[in-house]
Enzyme design. Structure first.
Site, mmCIF file in Angstrom:
data_model
loop_
_atom_site.group_PDB
_atom_site.id
_atom_site.type_symbol
_atom_site.label_atom_id
_atom_site.label_comp_id
_atom_site.label_asym_id
_atom_site.label_seq_id
_atom_site.Cartn_x
_atom_site.Cartn_y
_atom_site.Cartn_z
ATOM 1 C CG ASN A 214 -0.188 -0.106 2.511
ATOM 2 O OD1 ASN A 214 0.567 0.787 2.855
ATOM 3 N ND2 ASN A 214 -0.357 -1.224 3.224
ATOM 4 C CG ASP A 284 -6.767 -5.341 6.180
ATOM 5 O OD1 ASP A 284 -6.220 -5.221 7.298
ATOM 6 O OD2 ASP A 284 -7.457 -4.442 5.651
ATOM 7 C CG ASP A 313 -5.694 -6.920 14.185
ATOM 8 O OD1 ASP A 313 -4.782 -6.243 14.726
ATOM 9 O OD2 ASP A 313 -6.761 -6.435 13.819
ATOM 10 C CB ILE A 314 0.368 -6.759 14.204
ATOM 11 C CG1 ILE A 314 0.802 -7.504 12.949
ATOM 12 C CG2 ILE A 314 1.545 -6.483 15.122
ATOM 13 C CD1 ILE A 314 1.751 -6.748 12.039
ATOM 14 C CG PHE A 330 -2.054 5.486 13.566
ATOM 15 C CD1 PHE A 330 -1.080 5.194 14.513
ATOM 16 C CD2 PHE A 330 -2.150 6.792 13.086
ATOM 17 C CE1 PHE A 330 -0.213 6.180 14.956
ATOM 18 C CE2 PHE A 330 -1.278 7.780 13.524
ATOM 19 C CZ PHE A 330 -0.312 7.478 14.458
ATOM 20 C CE LYS A 344 -10.472 0.040 12.193
ATOM 21 N NZ LYS A 344 -9.909 0.717 11.021
HETATM 22 O O1 C5P Z 1 -8.118 -2.658 11.174
HETATM 23 P P1 C5P Z 1 -7.267 -1.540 10.730
HETATM 24 O O2 C5P Z 1 -6.220 -1.946 9.743
HETATM 25 O O3 C5P Z 1 -7.985 -0.312 10.270
HETATM 26 O O4 C5P Z 1 -6.583 -1.096 12.087
HETATM 27 C C1 C5P Z 1 -5.603 -0.168 12.140
HETATM 28 C C2 C5P Z 1 -4.695 -0.407 13.311
HETATM 29 O O5 C5P Z 1 -4.450 -1.795 13.495
HETATM 30 C C3 C5P Z 1 -3.331 0.186 13.062
HETATM 31 O O6 C5P Z 1 -2.794 0.571 14.307
HETATM 32 C C4 C5P Z 1 -2.555 -0.947 12.432
HETATM 33 O O7 C5P Z 1 -1.172 -0.799 12.606
HETATM 34 C C5 C5P Z 1 -3.119 -2.150 13.167
HETATM 35 N N1 C5P Z 1 -3.178 -3.381 12.395
HETATM 36 C C6 C5P Z 1 -2.410 -4.450 12.776
HETATM 37 N N2 C5P Z 1 -2.487 -5.642 12.098
HETATM 38 C C7 C5P Z 1 -3.314 -5.774 11.045
HETATM 39 C C8 C5P Z 1 -4.103 -4.697 10.636
HETATM 40 C C9 C5P Z 1 -4.003 -3.513 11.319
HETATM 41 O O8 C5P Z 1 -1.649 -4.312 13.731
HETATM 42 N N3 C5P Z 1 -3.352 -6.927 10.414
#
Ligand code: C5P
Length: 407
Positions: A214, A284, A313-314, A330, A344
């Site tokens: 991205n 994602d 989802d880290i 964020f 969120k």
């Molecule tokens: O779900 P979304 O991507 O909008 O969430 C954003 C937040 O979640 C950010 O802080 C991003 O670094 C974290 N994130 C993550 N792992 C993912 C997707 C998003 O840590 N797979």
């Protein structure tokens, strides 16, 4: 007039291999026209000679408290009053412990107790010694008492270990001295804290030459890392592929995929961190099975289907594992920004979420400016649009205030 003309700097050198770098620091200070007097501890004598330091500083070097000859020249109390600034580089674990206890059992510790001038320390020691709770408590206590601090930096150590404890580079210490006299040295209120920050995009391989990614530039995460380092935090920056120069003093872990980013985060927070900020734009989805070989164009069809599966989802994983005391995420949204960010915050169990509208061309992704809304369980705050570096300072301040006000 040079920037340090008429400034009197007392440089304390304590016992550690980084003492050899202090010679370069003296050179930088004297080149900028500062007057430098050097005081050595007993331990420092094993690493640098009085002869060298005297030649470089242009002044006699002192090391003993009860030296009748030296006292006849400039007594130790006089020396403590002489200094506009005391710089201790390297500051060993032992010295920091003695200073924190208010001991006066050698010349340098006595000077620190007797001076009314500011003191700047540049800690340097083995990474385990730096991370030891005793050293951390001493560093915190000294910072609370107004002792200025620079470093330590992260990286390879003389003993072969890798980690926090390297003395900041002479040039960085020199710049901190200049900043101090310009009144721009920032309060080191994050000393002793470990912040882990993710930044940039992730890159998910499709085959050896293609990937899914991205437009994230990493600028916001890097700016946050710089802002936290400037206030004394030890920062680990887990970075996806970006075109940025790493902030000085950050421990950079370069990663590509989300899986690698999660592993690097878990590893860097094997001991619970103080703050985790997920500023990375994590993809994602990743390929269900990335191809080992370059995928061939298929001439008989105009369509191509890639099978993707969800990435971990880290941030949510790190929340569940309680890897940091405070976890900040964020939310990059294109619509219903506040509403989506709030949900969120709850769904991922975050302490703070920083929402921005990435549909606006003037802010967010790949821009130098950003405008965000910061949301916690009971607060919403929208700072003005600002340069990412400026905003980063405000966000670090907000996070620090949030930590302080937590029950
Ligand atoms: O779900 P979304 O991507 O909008 O969430 C954003 C937040 O979640 C950010 O802080 C991003 O670094 C974290 N994130 C993550 N792992 C993912 C997707 C998003 O840590 N797979």
């Amino acid at each position: 007039m040079s920037s340090l003309a008429q400034k009197r700097i007392l440089l304390g050198i304590t016992g550690g291999i980084a003492a050899y770098k202090s010679i370069e620091l003296i050179r930088l200070l004297t080149k900028a026209d500062a007057e430098v007097q050097v005081v050595l501890t007993e331990g420092a004598k094993a690493f640098v000679t009085e002869m060298t330091l005297q030649a470089i500083s242009g002044n006699p070097v002192r090391s003993t408290l009860l030296d009748p000859n030296a006292e006849a020249g400039m007594g130790h109390i006089e020396l403590a009053k002489w200094a506009d600034l005391i710089v201790i580089a390297p500051a060993s674990a032992d010295f920091m412990a003695r200073y924190a206890q208010g001991m006066a059992n050698d010349l340098l510790s006595t000077l620190c107790l007797a001076t009314e001038s500011p003191v700047l320390i540049a800690p340097a020691m083995n990474q385990a010694m730096w991370r030891h709770p005793a050293t951390q408590a001493n560093a915190k206590l000294l910072a609370e008492r107004g002792v200025l601090n620079i470093g330590p930096a992260d990286g390879a150590q003389a003993c072969g270990d890798i980690g926090p404890g390297r003395m900041s580079e002479p040039n960085d210490i020199f710049n901190a001295v200049i900043a101090h006299f310009q009144g721009s040295l920032i309060e080191q209120d994050l000393t002793g804290q470990h912040w882990v920050i993710t930044a940039g995009p992730t890159m998910e391989s499709i085959d050896p030459v293609r990937y899914i990614s991205n437009h994230s530039s990493g600028k916001m995460g890097y700016a946050l890392a710089s802002a936290a380092i400037a206030r004394g935090a030890r920062v680990t920056l887990v970075s996806g592929p970006v075109q940025l120069t790493p902030p000085t003093g950050a421990n950079i872990i370069a990663v590509k995929s989300a899986d690698e980013m999660l592993a690097a985060c878990e590893q860097s927070m094997s001991t619970q961190a103080d703050v985790f900020i997920g500023a990375a734009a994590v993809a994602d989805f990743k390929m269900k099975a990335a191809s080992d070989q370059k995928m061939k164009k298929q001439s008989d069809t105009d369509e191509m289907t890639l099978t993707l599966v969800k990435n971990p989802d880290i941030i949510a994983t790190l929340v569940l594992q309680k890897r940091a005391k405070t976890i900040v995420g964020f939310a990059a949204e294109t619509q219903n920004v506040i509403e989506y960010a709030k949900s969120k915050l709850e769904r991922k169990g975050l302490d703070i979420i920083i929402a921005n509208d990435v549909s606006r061309a003037d802010i967010g992704f790949n821009q130098d400016e950003n405008q965000v809304t910061v949301i916690t369980k009971d607060k919403i705050w929208s700072p003005d649009k600002a340069a990412k570096s400026n905003l980063a300072n405000q966000l670090v301040e907000f996070i620090q205030q949030h930590i302080k006000s937590a029950p």
